[in-house]
Write a protein that holds these residues in place. Structure first.
Motif, PDB file in Angstrom:
ATOM      1  N   SER A  51     -11.747   0.881  30.605  1.00 38.66           N
ATOM      2  CA  SER A  51     -11.756   0.754  31.798  1.00 38.66           C
ATOM      3  C   SER A  51     -12.116   1.839  32.594  1.00 38.66           C
ATOM      4  O   SER A  51     -11.720   2.964  32.246  1.00 38.66           O
ATOM      5  CB  SER A  51     -10.481   0.314  32.622  1.00 38.66           C
ATOM      6  N   ARG A  71      -5.396  -0.573  34.597  1.00 37.36           N
ATOM      7  CA  ARG A  71      -5.630   0.875  34.875  1.00 37.36           C
ATOM      8  C   ARG A  71      -4.874   1.243  36.126  1.00 37.36           C
ATOM      9  O   ARG A  71      -5.327   0.717  37.047  1.00 37.36           O
ATOM     10  CB  ARG A  71      -6.736   1.762  34.619  1.00 37.36           C
ATOM     11  N   ASN A  73      -4.917   4.205  38.462  1.00 37.07           N
ATOM     12  CA  ASN A  73      -5.634   5.649  38.873  1.00 37.07           C
ATOM     13  C   ASN A  73      -4.585   6.588  39.439  1.00 37.07           C
ATOM     14  O   ASN A  73      -4.591   7.741  39.116  1.00 37.07           O
ATOM     15  CB  ASN A  73      -6.888   5.678  39.503  1.00 37.07           C
ATOM     16  N   VAL A  78      -2.701   3.678  31.629  1.00 34.22           N
ATOM     17  CA  VAL A  78      -3.725   2.619  31.091  1.00 34.22           C
ATOM     18  C   VAL A  78      -2.466   1.877  30.210  1.00 34.22           C
ATOM     19  O   VAL A  78      -1.824   2.440  29.415  1.00 34.22           O
ATOM     20  CB  VAL A  78      -4.868   2.852  30.703  1.00 34.22           C
TER      21      VAL A  78
END
Length: 117
Positions: A51, A71, A73, A78
């Protein structure tokens, strides 16, 4: 530097499910992509799913429709949701983070996934 810590994995029967998670620490703002690779005994390490920071995903043909990568961020994590597992999915699974400005891959310690009855 980026450090990756994996969790999950284990023994599951064919057709079962497992979830792998990976948390990144360190210079996480520099990470471009995060994903999972695996290596079975006697075989080369291969991409499972990845990803990018832009939200793009890529899967190995062998896991499409069965595995889902997600995922976060904000949390620098992940995960890999693995369903309909097959014996051929048995391998050590490695979390990966790629820092494009350094052209460097970082790896977790690996977690064993065994699919067997």
């Amino acid at each position: 530097q980026v450090q990756l810590v994996e969790s999950g994995g284990g023994l599951v029967q064919p057709g079962g499910s497992l979830r792998l998670s990976c948390a990144a620490s360190g210079s996480t703002s520099s990470i471009y992509s995060m994903g999972w690779y695996r290596q079975a005994p006697g075989k080369q390490r291969e991409l499972v799913a990845i990803s990018t920071s832009g939200g793009s995903t890529k899967y190995a043909d062998s896991v499409k429709g069965r595995f889902t990568i997600s995922r976060d961020n904000a949390k620098n994590t992940v995960s890999l949701e693995m369903n309909s597992l097959k014996p051929e999915d048995t391998a050590v699974y490695y979390c990966n983070a790629f820092v494009v400005v350094l052209a460097t891959d970082y790896w977790g310690q690996g977690t064993q996934v065994t699919v067997s009855s």
